[in-house]
Design a protein around this motif. Structure first.
Motif, PDB file in Angstrom:
ATOM      1  N   ILE A   5      47.114  41.404  40.335  1.00 55.47           N
ATOM      2  CA  ILE A   5      46.883  40.348  39.348  1.00 55.47           C
ATOM      3  C   ILE A   5      46.723  38.994  40.042  1.00 55.47           C
ATOM      4  O   ILE A   5      45.856  38.201  39.685  1.00 55.47           O
ATOM      5  CB  ILE A   5      48.022  40.332  38.310  1.00 55.47           C
ATOM      6  CG1 ILE A   5      47.984  41.631  37.509  1.00 55.47           C
ATOM      7  CG2 ILE A   5      47.906  39.126  37.386  1.00 55.47           C
ATOM      8  CD1 ILE A   5      49.137  41.820  36.568  1.00 55.47           C
ATOM      9  N   ILE A   6      47.545  38.744  41.063  1.00 56.42           N
ATOM     10  CA  ILE A   6      47.427  37.489  41.811  1.00 56.42           C
ATOM     11  C   ILE A   6      46.079  37.417  42.531  1.00 56.42           C
ATOM     12  O   ILE A   6      45.422  36.373  42.530  1.00 56.42           O
ATOM     13  CB  ILE A   6      48.604  37.340  42.795  1.00 56.42           C
ATOM     14  CG1 ILE A   6      49.901  37.136  42.019  1.00 56.42           C
ATOM     15  CG2 ILE A   6      48.367  36.185  43.762  1.00 56.42           C
ATOM     16  CD1 ILE A   6      51.142  37.180  42.872  1.00 56.42           C
ATOM     17  N   VAL A   7      45.653  38.532  43.128  1.00 55.81           N
ATOM     18  CA  VAL A   7      44.350  38.568  43.804  1.00 55.81           C
ATOM     19  C   VAL A   7      43.232  38.297  42.812  1.00 55.81           C
ATOM     20  O   VAL A   7      42.292  37.544  43.104  1.00 55.81           O
ATOM     21  CB  VAL A   7      44.152  39.926  44.506  1.00 55.81           C
ATOM     22  CG1 VAL A   7      42.712  40.113  44.952  1.00 55.81           C
ATOM     23  CG2 VAL A   7      45.084  40.050  45.697  1.00 55.81           C
ATOM     24  N   ALA A   8      43.321  38.867  41.623  1.00 60.24           N
ATOM     25  CA  ALA A   8      42.299  38.647  40.609  1.00 60.24           C
ATOM     26  C   ALA A   8      42.231  37.179  40.201  1.00 60.24           C
ATOM     27  O   ALA A   8      41.142  36.615  40.053  1.00 60.24           O
ATOM     28  CB  ALA A   8      42.585  39.523  39.391  1.00 60.24           C
ATOM     29  N   ILE A   9      43.370  36.549  40.055  1.00 63.14           N
ATOM     30  CA  ILE A   9      43.397  35.135  39.667  1.00 63.14           C
ATOM     31  C   ILE A   9      42.816  34.263  40.771  1.00 63.14           C
ATOM     32  O   ILE A   9      42.009  33.361  40.505  1.00 63.14           O
ATOM     33  CB  ILE A   9      44.836  34.708  39.307  1.00 63.14           C
ATOM     34  CG1 ILE A   9      45.271  35.402  38.021  1.00 63.14           C
ATOM     35  CG2 ILE A   9      44.939  33.195  39.166  1.00 63.14           C
ATOM     36  CD1 ILE A   9      46.733  35.233  37.693  1.00 63.14           C
ATOM     37  N   LEU A  24      32.448  36.229  43.019  1.00 65.30           N
ATOM     38  CA  LEU A  24      33.888  36.408  43.188  1.00 65.30           C
ATOM     39  C   LEU A  24      34.618  36.376  41.850  1.00 65.30           C
ATOM     40  O   LEU A  24      35.633  37.047  41.677  1.00 65.30           O
ATOM     41  CB  LEU A  24      34.459  35.345  44.124  1.00 65.30           C
ATOM     42  CG  LEU A  24      34.132  35.493  45.599  1.00 65.30           C
ATOM     43  CD1 LEU A  24      34.745  34.351  46.382  1.00 65.30           C
ATOM     44  CD2 LEU A  24      34.606  36.817  46.141  1.00 65.30           C
ATOM     45  N   LEU A  25      34.094  35.595  40.910  1.00 67.24           N
ATOM     46  CA  LEU A  25      34.680  35.568  39.574  1.00 67.24           C
ATOM     47  C   LEU A  25      34.571  36.935  38.926  1.00 67.24           C
ATOM     48  O   LEU A  25      35.527  37.438  38.342  1.00 67.24           O
ATOM     49  CB  LEU A  25      33.986  34.513  38.717  1.00 67.24           C
ATOM     50  CG  LEU A  25      34.400  34.457  37.243  1.00 67.24           C
ATOM     51  CD1 LEU A  25      35.858  34.067  37.122  1.00 67.24           C
ATOM     52  CD2 LEU A  25      33.518  33.504  36.487  1.00 67.24           C
ATOM     53  N   PHE A  26      33.420  37.573  39.057  1.00 69.41           N
ATOM     54  CA  PHE A  26      33.224  38.885  38.453  1.00 69.41           C
ATOM     55  C   PHE A  26      34.083  39.947  39.150  1.00 69.41           C
ATOM     56  O   PHE A  26      34.613  40.845  38.507  1.00 69.41           O
ATOM     57  CB  PHE A  26      31.747  39.269  38.487  1.00 69.41           C
ATOM     58  CG  PHE A  26      30.892  38.339  37.678  1.00 69.41           C
ATOM     59  CD1 PHE A  26      31.104  38.176  36.322  1.00 69.41           C
ATOM     60  CD2 PHE A  26      29.892  37.602  38.278  1.00 69.41           C
ATOM     61  CE1 PHE A  26      30.335  37.318  35.570  1.00 69.41           C
ATOM     62  CE2 PHE A  26      29.111  36.737  37.542  1.00 69.41           C
ATOM     63  CZ  PHE A  26      29.331  36.596  36.180  1.00 69.41           C
ATOM     64  N   LEU A  32      41.289  42.477  37.775  1.00 72.60           N
ATOM     65  CA  LEU A  32      42.266  42.252  36.710  1.00 72.60           C
ATOM     66  C   LEU A  32      42.243  43.386  35.693  1.00 72.60           C
ATOM     67  O   LEU A  32      43.295  43.885  35.283  1.00 72.60           O
ATOM     68  CB  LEU A  32      41.997  40.915  36.018  1.00 72.60           C
ATOM     69  CG  LEU A  32      42.951  40.543  34.899  1.00 72.60           C
ATOM     70  CD1 LEU A  32      44.354  40.336  35.450  1.00 72.60           C
ATOM     71  CD2 LEU A  32      42.478  39.290  34.189  1.00 72.60           C
ATOM     72  N   ILE A  33      41.064  43.818  35.302  1.00 72.79           N
ATOM     73  CA  ILE A  33      40.944  44.927  34.356  1.00 72.79           C
ATOM     74  C   ILE A  33      41.522  46.205  34.955  1.00 72.79           C
ATOM     75  O   ILE A  33      42.224  46.964  34.281  1.00 72.79           O
ATOM     76  CB  ILE A  33      39.480  45.117  33.926  1.00 72.79           C
ATOM     77  CG1 ILE A  33      39.042  43.926  33.062  1.00 72.79           C
ATOM     78  CG2 ILE A  33      39.284  46.421  33.175  1.00 72.79           C
ATOM     79  CD1 ILE A  33      37.575  43.890  32.754  1.00 72.79           C
ATOM     80  N   LEU A  34      41.249  46.433  36.242  1.00 72.60           N
ATOM     81  CA  LEU A  34      41.798  47.608  36.922  1.00 72.60           C
ATOM     82  C   LEU A  34      43.326  47.555  36.960  1.00 72.60           C
ATOM     83  O   LEU A  34      43.993  48.556  36.688  1.00 72.60           O
ATOM     84  CB  LEU A  34      41.237  47.694  38.336  1.00 72.60           C
ATOM     85  CG  LEU A  34      41.739  48.842  39.189  1.00 72.60           C
ATOM     86  CD1 LEU A  34      41.226  50.160  38.656  1.00 72.60           C
ATOM     87  CD2 LEU A  34      41.310  48.652  40.627  1.00 72.60           C
ATOM     88  N   ALA A  35      43.880  46.403  37.267  1.00 72.49           N
ATOM     89  CA  ALA A  35      45.337  46.265  37.327  1.00 72.49           C
ATOM     90  C   ALA A  35      45.962  46.485  35.953  1.00 72.49           C
ATOM     91  O   ALA A  35      47.012  47.135  35.838  1.00 72.49           O
ATOM     92  CB  ALA A  35      45.710  44.889  37.867  1.00 72.49           C
ATOM     93  N   LEU A  36      45.342  45.977  34.916  1.00 73.29           N
ATOM     94  CA  LEU A  36      45.874  46.175  33.567  1.00 73.29           C
ATOM     95  C   LEU A  36      45.783  47.638  33.145  1.00 73.29           C
ATOM     96  O   LEU A  36      46.693  48.156  32.487  1.00 73.29           O
ATOM     97  CB  LEU A  36      45.128  45.282  32.570  1.00 73.29           C
ATOM     98  CG  LEU A  36      45.383  43.789  32.720  1.00 73.29           C
ATOM     99  CD1 LEU A  36      44.513  43.003  31.752  1.00 73.29           C
ATOM    100  CD2 LEU A  36      46.849  43.465  32.499  1.00 73.29           C
TER     101      LEU A  36
END
Length: 52
Positions: A5-9, A24-26, A32-36
Motif C-alpha cells: 500500500i505504501i509503494v502504491a501511494i 507510475l500513477l497507473f 493498490l488494487i492488488l494489495a486490497l
C-alpha cells in the motif's frame, strides 16, 4: 501488505508530480488494487482456521 500500500501511494504521488511519469500513477493504482484484493482474500480465509 502495508508495504504494498505504501509503494502504491508513493508511485501514485511520483506519477502525479513528475511530468512524463504518468504511467507510475497507473502502476501505483494497479499495485493498490492488488494489495486490497490480497487482503480481502486473507480476511475471508481468517475465519476458517483449523483447530487441532
Amino acid at each position: 501488505m502495508l508495504f504494498l500500500i505504501i509503494v502504491a501511494i508513493v508511485l501514485g504521488i511520483v506519477g502525479v508530480v513528475a511530468k512524463g511519469l504518468l504511467y507510475l500513477l497507473f502502476i501505483g493504482v494497479a499495485v493498490l488494487i492488488l494489495a486490497l484484493a490480497i487482503s480481502a482474500v486473507r480476511f475471508r480465509r481468517g475465519g476458517r482456521r483449523r483447530t487441532r
